[in-house]
Motif scaffolding. Structure first.
Motif, mmCIF file in Angstrom:
data_model
loop_
_atom_site.group_PDB
_atom_site.id
_atom_site.type_symbol
_atom_site.label_atom_id
_atom_site.label_comp_id
_atom_site.label_asym_id
_atom_site.label_seq_id
_atom_site.Cartn_x
_atom_site.Cartn_y
_atom_site.Cartn_z
ATOM 1 N N MET A 194 0.835 -0.954 0.155
ATOM 2 C CA MET A 194 -0.108 -0.205 0.310
ATOM 3 C C MET A 194 0.865 1.079 0.042
ATOM 4 O O MET A 194 2.084 1.359 0.557
ATOM 5 N N ILE A 195 0.513 2.414 -0.890
ATOM 6 C CA ILE A 195 1.223 3.664 -1.327
ATOM 7 C C ILE A 195 1.321 4.209 0.133
ATOM 8 O O ILE A 195 -0.275 4.688 0.967
ATOM 9 N N LYS A 196 1.871 4.824 1.125
ATOM 10 C CA LYS A 196 1.662 5.683 2.009
ATOM 11 C C LYS A 196 2.386 7.237 2.138
ATOM 12 O O LYS A 196 2.876 7.236 0.888
ATOM 13 N N ALA A 197 1.302 7.357 2.531
ATOM 14 C CA ALA A 197 1.922 9.433 2.301
ATOM 15 C C ALA A 197 1.067 10.068 3.415
ATOM 16 O O ALA A 197 1.134 9.295 4.568
ATOM 17 N N HIS A 198 1.713 11.007 3.477
ATOM 18 C CA HIS A 198 2.293 11.676 4.618
ATOM 19 C C HIS A 198 2.128 13.257 4.018
ATOM 20 O O HIS A 198 2.875 14.275 3.720
ATOM 21 N N VAL A 199 1.046 14.018 5.131
ATOM 22 C CA VAL A 199 1.112 15.477 4.762
ATOM 23 C C VAL A 199 0.919 16.282 5.478
ATOM 24 O O VAL A 199 0.532 16.250 6.700
ATOM 25 N N VAL A 200 1.555 17.284 5.197
ATOM 26 C CA VAL A 200 1.937 17.995 6.986
ATOM 27 C C VAL A 200 1.562 19.377 6.265
ATOM 28 O O VAL A 200 1.283 19.718 5.503
ATOM 29 N N PHE A 201 1.236 20.341 7.374
ATOM 30 C CA PHE A 201 0.320 21.295 7.236
ATOM 31 C C PHE A 201 0.944 22.511 7.961
ATOM 32 O O PHE A 201 1.547 22.649 9.343
ATOM 33 N N ALA A 202 0.725 23.524 7.526
ATOM 34 C CA ALA A 202 1.398 24.674 8.346
ATOM 35 C C ALA A 202 -0.100 25.579 8.267
ATOM 36 O O ALA A 202 -0.427 26.115 7.103
ATOM 37 N N THR A 203 -0.963 25.741 9.816
ATOM 38 C CA THR A 203 -2.035 27.197 9.811
ATOM 39 C C THR A 203 -2.172 28.339 9.930
ATOM 40 O O THR A 203 -1.584 28.381 11.476
ATOM 41 N N MET A 204 -2.205 29.287 10.044
ATOM 42 C CA MET A 204 -2.812 29.870 10.971
ATOM 43 C C MET A 204 -4.249 30.566 11.348
ATOM 44 O O MET A 204 -5.086 30.918 12.629
ATOM 45 N N THR A 205 -4.908 30.727 10.207
ATOM 46 C CA THR A 205 -6.294 30.748 10.364
ATOM 47 C C THR A 205 -7.014 29.762 10.061
ATOM 48 O O THR A 205 -8.215 29.584 10.554
ATOM 49 N N GLY A 206 -6.441 28.392 9.871
ATOM 50 C CA GLY A 206 -7.075 27.428 10.028
ATOM 51 C C GLY A 206 -7.856 26.835 8.357
ATOM 52 O O GLY A 206 -7.799 25.606 8.237
ATOM 53 N N ASN A 207 -7.203 27.787 7.047
ATOM 54 C CA ASN A 207 -7.120 27.608 5.636
ATOM 55 C C ASN A 207 -6.630 26.515 5.948
ATOM 56 O O ASN A 207 -7.376 25.179 4.716
ATOM 57 N N ASN A 208 -5.528 26.410 6.104
ATOM 58 C CA ASN A 208 -4.453 25.536 4.959
ATOM 59 C C ASN A 208 -4.380 23.662 5.755
ATOM 60 O O ASN A 208 -3.906 22.491 5.206
ATOM 61 N N GLU A 209 -4.885 24.068 7.199
ATOM 62 C CA GLU A 209 -5.296 22.376 7.985
ATOM 63 C C GLU A 209 -6.585 22.433 6.948
ATOM 64 O O GLU A 209 -6.326 20.514 7.103
ATOM 65 N N GLU A 210 -7.291 22.645 6.800
ATOM 66 C CA GLU A 210 -8.718 22.361 5.822
ATOM 67 C C GLU A 210 -8.543 21.714 4.071
ATOM 68 O O GLU A 210 -8.672 20.577 4.139
ATOM 69 N N VAL A 211 -7.239 22.101 3.513
ATOM 70 C CA VAL A 211 -6.897 21.752 2.782
ATOM 71 C C VAL A 211 -6.073 20.240 2.704
ATOM 72 O O VAL A 211 -6.177 19.357 1.601
ATOM 73 N N ALA A 212 -5.407 19.960 3.862
ATOM 74 C CA ALA A 212 -4.815 19.599 3.927
ATOM 75 C C ALA A 212 -5.864 18.710 4.434
ATOM 76 O O ALA A 212 -5.568 17.124 3.395
ATOM 77 N N ASP A 213 -6.895 18.070 5.392
ATOM 78 C CA ASP A 213 -7.753 17.531 4.833
ATOM 79 C C ASP A 213 -8.530 17.245 4.405
ATOM 80 O O ASP A 213 -8.837 15.599 4.158
ATOM 81 N N ILE A 214 -8.385 17.956 2.425
ATOM 82 C CA ILE A 214 -9.370 17.479 1.674
ATOM 83 C C ILE A 214 -8.293 17.152 1.490
ATOM 84 O O ILE A 214 -8.890 15.670 0.258
ATOM 85 N N VAL A 215 -6.559 16.816 0.751
ATOM 86 C CA VAL A 215 -5.661 16.420 0.030
ATOM 87 C C VAL A 215 -5.350 14.458 0.954
ATOM 88 O O VAL A 215 -6.366 13.741 0.092
ATOM 89 N N CYS A 216 -5.592 14.668 2.506
ATOM 90 C CA CYS A 216 -5.833 13.788 2.905
ATOM 91 C C CYS A 216 -7.160 12.472 2.721
ATOM 92 O O CYS A 216 -6.884 11.291 2.278
#
Length: 152
Positions: free
Chosen positions: A1-23
């Motif tokens: 199985m392919i393993k992916a690791h998504v790392v985020f940095a966020t100030m407003t929560g928008n980039n955590e949401e971007v990471a959540d969508i990608v995940c």
């Protein structure tokens, strides 16, 4: 199985949401996914995945997130040969030429470290809307295609 690791940095929560969508998209397509906050991630752990994704904001006039400076520096000194990478981020078009510069900076450091770009970088204005979700889903699927073992 392919393993992916998504790392985020966020100030407003928008980039955590971007990471959540990608995940979510990676997971639905069958990848084993791990998501962590950048300041809580060791590059050595990050390197354990096949697909490496960074979702980060740009501070002020093109600056990297302060909490991601060490991570960025470690990446720049790493050998990521054989890894597939992708970079996405949310920013504010108000900053004009500095809009989402961090996406470009992480893209360049991944290349410098020998990783292979698996998808075109994604820059989102502010929070992700429906069309952005579709774009991030395509981004995730491109990464998975790039990470598939090549048949001999």
């Amino acid at each position: 199985m392919i393993k992916a690791h998504v790392v985020f940095a966020t100030m407003t929560g928008n980039n955590e949401e971007v990471a959540d969508i990608v995940c979510e998209a990676l997971s639905q397509a069958g990848a084993e996914v791990r998501e962590t906050e950048m300041s809580q991630t060791a590059v050595e752990d990050f390197k354990q995945a096949d697909i490496l994704v960074v979702c980060a904001y740009t501070y002020d006039e093109g600056a990297l997130p302060e909490e991601g400076l060490d991570f960025f520096d470690e990446l720049s000194e790493s050998d990521l040969t054989g890894k597939i990478f992708g970079v996405a981020g949310s920013g504010d078009k108000f900053y004009g030429e500095y809009f989402n510069k961090t996406v470009d900076q992480f893209d360049a450091v991944f290349e410098q470290a020998g990783a292979t770009r698996g998808a075109t970088k994604v820059k989102i204005d502010l929070e992700p809307y429906e069309e952005d979700v579709e774009q991030l889903t395509r981004f995730a699927n491109e990464l998975l295609r790039a990470a598939q073992p090549k048949e001999a």
